[in-house]
Enzyme design. Structure first.
Site, mmCIF file in Angstrom:
data_model
loop_
_atom_site.group_PDB
_atom_site.id
_atom_site.type_symbol
_atom_site.label_atom_id
_atom_site.label_comp_id
_atom_site.label_asym_id
_atom_site.label_seq_id
_atom_site.Cartn_x
_atom_site.Cartn_y
_atom_site.Cartn_z
ATOM 1 C CD GLN A 1 -2.555 1.137 2.671
ATOM 2 O OE1 GLN A 1 -2.877 0.091 3.230
ATOM 3 N NE2 GLN A 1 -2.770 2.306 3.215
ATOM 4 C CB SER B 1 2.240 6.847 4.790
ATOM 5 O OG SER B 1 1.106 6.584 5.552
ATOM 6 C CB SER C 1 3.917 -3.858 5.334
ATOM 7 O OG SER C 1 3.311 -2.900 6.127
ATOM 8 C CD GLU D 1 -4.364 0.651 7.133
ATOM 9 O OE1 GLU D 1 -4.758 1.742 6.656
ATOM 10 O OE2 GLU D 1 -3.182 0.414 7.405
ATOM 11 C CD GLU E 1 -1.838 11.559 19.499
ATOM 12 O OE1 GLU E 1 -1.601 10.706 18.609
ATOM 13 O OE2 GLU E 1 -1.429 11.436 20.677
#
Lengths: 390, 408
Positions: free
Chosen positions: A111, A114, A146, A229, A360
């Site tokens: 994936q 990010s 990953s 996910e 958060e």
């Protein structure tokens, strides 16, 4: 036809009668299972399924227990995230091309979301995809990937229009990890091992056929992947809990016990019991058809409990807690949390409040969606991505 | 067993909530507390009469055969009592439900269960019938702060003439009680006795007469100035008060008291859940409206994250309290029921206090005033944390069942 428990069981029996798992090769067996619609029964016919209710998957799995399986540990991203996204947004051609080798494990997926500059604020990502004829040219850098080093395909989110506000200018692609310009480098973590990778994309050319969903609609497609996910993370089977690991040490090493640790351990035991009951109540709500908002909090609660328990374990062990089992650079396929020592658990658990949505962000989700509190003022809402301060 | 609320429970909740919305708003409770400072008791006898008689909450734990609503076949149980406690906690209602319909009733039930058909059993049955019908209210004369794991030895003695003499402190619900259930010591062993607070005591008429240490014959009830304004503790003194023996036990233990305290602790978790829910809802509503720095206070992450954490604690409290109530509804106390109770108390006691403290803090200055009801909840929550065993007491009690032995 409408499927029920008995008809799925009959289907499985008929399949086994034709394909003796002892006589055929593992891969051939898995391919045949896919073609028989017994891979994921809730998928459409011809795509590994029967169009049956999702809960009947348990029947197929039960009937085929002991036969070659598709090693979900290694292909988790493909099964948990790529497959539902492709099914929902892919073209017929994409579904036929990708789903079977994905399910059999012949092709591993990763994936590519990010970036170093876009973690929790994912929509600010800067990897560019520019259209040239029938191709897209991709340049940028991804992180926390990953399985990138073993992956055949990647789920890629890239910016295709920097001139509109950040959520609008994104497009979703399937990235060919063998294409020239794709470079995968291990990312060594605080545990010493490289469970993740950095991926550098330099002039990578992807054909138009690898676009998933409409150009500019990437954020909506990505939301589906992210939702799946969190389901995949939350749905992973727990064989043994961190609480049991610490409790076993406590029981077998009476010389380590102190009153202070005892108080803290009992507190955490209560907390883990409360978490277990909360999860049980949530499951009941789901079964009754009224999913409760408790799900939003479970990952938050889990991360805190895991971190406190793993920290307590190191402290409890005193001298042994000063030791670490292995700093050798390694590239594991999965997290072997309970198979390693206390120090590793302590360090790896630090990721629990970051990966798959930081604590958060989860608190913001609870505050805004469950409690109905107002969002923070947004400075980036109506500003074109290219004009955002970076 | 389910951790969700059944339809019947939701109906009961709606009935109690509607009544409390009409008759027990936070400002009404504040007003009652105000006048209670002078009269000595905050209890709303009229509201209690409606709850106990008309809605029938007095008999939720009492078996049908004794005039109550409890039955093994789908009747009322600890689950329904827990739902009532959630609502009473949400309203900090000044009614003696926990004192009478839970603690005193549980002690009587425990005694009745072991007494069988003997004279004491007949007394217990008769008293349970009066409590179930809402005709009478009782109080268990033991300290509200008593831990079920170490109940205090009785400080009242039974004389040969059948009267009791001595003092019990820290008792809840005594001012409004018609009957006092008193654990007493015998020359050998202990007993549970029933003492009529006033021969003429009738529901609603008794409260006024009990005030300010007034003498009701040989029974004197002296309310203390208590931290919890809505459920004060009182000292009860007996001077040769006529008593009826409900049950006797051979050892120094008072098994009925221990069981009542443990079951009461398990149900108290639901009251604590109700307190916490009110505090969270009220605070969320406030921070959405209140503006500072040209924004609603509730849009600041520092505030949102605290409330999200509190919400998560309360989700856990709901699961733990429901689990305790559901297990208690299964009847005799066994090891795993005791675990369910201890887990619920260890968690919920602290959650209610945390919720009330956040409520005061996030309301800013207004949260610190007498006119805002937040303080009523803080005082109730803090008192509840000490009541029937502190969270620490309950955690320590788990060391055995969890097989996490203390250091030697």
């Amino acid at each position: 036809m409408t499927w029920d428990e008995a008809s799925v069981a009959r289907r499985a029996a008929a399949f086994l009668a034709e394909h003796d798992p002892a006589a055929v090769d593992r891969l051939a067996f898995l391919r045949a299972r896919f073609d028989a619609g017994l891979a994921w029964v809730h998928f459409p016919e011809g795509l590994g399924g029967l169009g049956a209710p999702r809960e009947l998957q348990a029947v197929a799995d039960r009937e085929l227990r002991g036969t070659p399986d598709n090693q979900p540990g290694r292909i988790g991203i493909g099964l948990g995230m790529a497959a539902p996204t492709i099914l929902a947004f892919g073209t017929e051609e994409q579904k036929r091309r990708f789903l079977r080798p994905l399910w059999t494990g012949e092709e591993v997926w990763c994936q590519l979301f990010s970036e170093p500059g876009a973690g929790s604020d994912l929509a600010t990502l800067a990897t560019r995809a520019v259209r040239e004829g029938d191709e897209w040219v991709v340049d940028g850098q991804k992180v926390w990937t990953s399985s990138a080093h073993t992956a055949r395909w990647g789920l890629l989110l890239a910016r295709t229009d920097p001139g509109v506000p950040k959520h609008g200018g994104l497009t979703y692609f399937v990235c060919d990890m063998r294409a020239p310009g794709v470079e995968v480098r291990p990312l060594r973590q605080i545990t010493g091992e490289a469970e993740f990778n950095e991926v550098f994309l330099t002039g990578v050319r992807l054909p138009e056929a690898l676009r998933l969903g409409e150009a500019g609609d990437g954020w909506r497609v990505a939301q589906a992947t992210l939702m799946n996910e969190r389901v995949a993370i939350g749905g992973m089977p727990v064989r043994r809990t961190m609480m049991e690991v610490v409790a076993d040490t406590w029981r077998s090493r009476p010389e380590l016990r102190t009153h202070d640790l005892h108080q803290r351990l009992l507190r955490l035991w209560v907390e883990s019991e409360v978490m277990r009951l909360t999860a049980a109540r949530l499951r009941e709500q789901l079964a009754a058809g009224h999913p409760g908002p408790e799900g939003s909090g479970m990952k938050l609660a889990f991360a805190r409990l895991h971190q406190e328990l793993s920290g307590l374990e190191v402290e409890l062990l005193r001298e042994d807690g000063l030791a670490y089992d292995d700093w050798t650079f390694r590239r594991p396929e999965t997290v072997d949390f309970l198979g390693r020592e206390a120090g590793y658990r302590y360090l790896r658990a630090k990721g629990n409040s970051i990966e798959g949505g930081t604590s958060e962000i989860l608190r913001n989700i609870i505050a805004e969606r469950v409690l109905g509190l107002p969002a923070e003022p947004r400075a980036d809402k109506d500003v074109a991505w290219k004009d955002l301060p970076r | 067993m389910t951790l969700l609320y059944t339809e019947v429970e939701e109906e009961l909740r709606a009935a109690v909530r509607d009544l409390l919305a009409d008759r027990c708003s936070p400002s009404a409770v504040l007003g009652r507390v105000e006048s209670g400072v002078e009269s000595g008791t905050p209890y709303d006898a009229e509201l209690w009469k409606t709850l106990a008689r008309d809605i029938g909450v007095g008999g939720l734990l009492v078996p049908e055969e004794l005039g109550g609503a409890a039955s093994g076949a789908g009747g009322a149980s600890a689950r329904e009592a827990a739902v009532v406690l959630e609502e009473l906690g949400r309203a900090v209602a000044p009614v003696p439900f926990l004192a009478s319909a839970v603690l005193a009733t549980q002690a009587l039930l425990s005694a009745w269960g072991t007494a069988g058909g003997d004279a004491g059993g007949v007394v217990a049955g008769e008293l349970l019938g009066r409590l179930a019908s809402g005709e009478a209210t009782a109080a268990l004369a033991v300290p509200f702060a008593a831990s079920p794991y170490a109940p205090p030895a009785p400080a009242v003695a039974l004389g040969e003439d059948g009267t009791v003499t001595g003092t019990a402190g820290g008792v809840i619900g005594a001012e409004i009680a018609d009957v006092l259930l008193v654990p007493v010591r015998l020359t050998r062993g202990t007993a549970l006795c029933a003492v009529e607070a006033s021969p003429a005591a009738a529901l609603g008429g008794a409260a006024g007469g009990a005030v300010g240490g007034a003498v009701r014959g040989p029974v004197r009830v002296t309310p203390a100035t208590s931290l919890d304004l809505t459920r004060p503790v009182a000292t009860v003194s007996f001077a040769s008060a006529p008593a009826r023996v409900v049950a006797t036990a051979g050892g120094p233990e008072t098994p009925w008291v221990r069981e009542a305290l443990l079951r009461g602790a398990g149900l108290l978790a639901s009251e604590q859940l109700g307190i916490a829910e009110w505090c969270l809802a009220t605070t969320v509503a406030y921070v959405r409206e209140r503006r500072q720095f040209a924004r609603p206070v509730g849009s600041f992450q520092a505030v949102k994250h605290r409330l999200a954490d509190l919400w998560l604690e309360i989700a856990g409290a709901r699961a733990a309290a429901r689990n305790a109530a559901a297990r208690l509804a299964e009847a005799p106390i066994a090891g795993d029921i005791a675990v369910a109770v201890a887990v619920a108390q260890a968690h919920c006691g602290a959650v209610a206090v945390h919720a009330a403290e956040e409520c005061v803090q996030l309301h800013g200055g207004i949260g610190m005033t007498w006119e805002h009801p937040a303080h009523l909840y803080l005082k109730r929550a803090k008192a509840d944390q000490i009541a029937l065993g502190t969270p620490g007491d309950h955690r320590e009690a788990l060391a055995g069942p969890a097989d996490l032995p203390a250091p030697v």
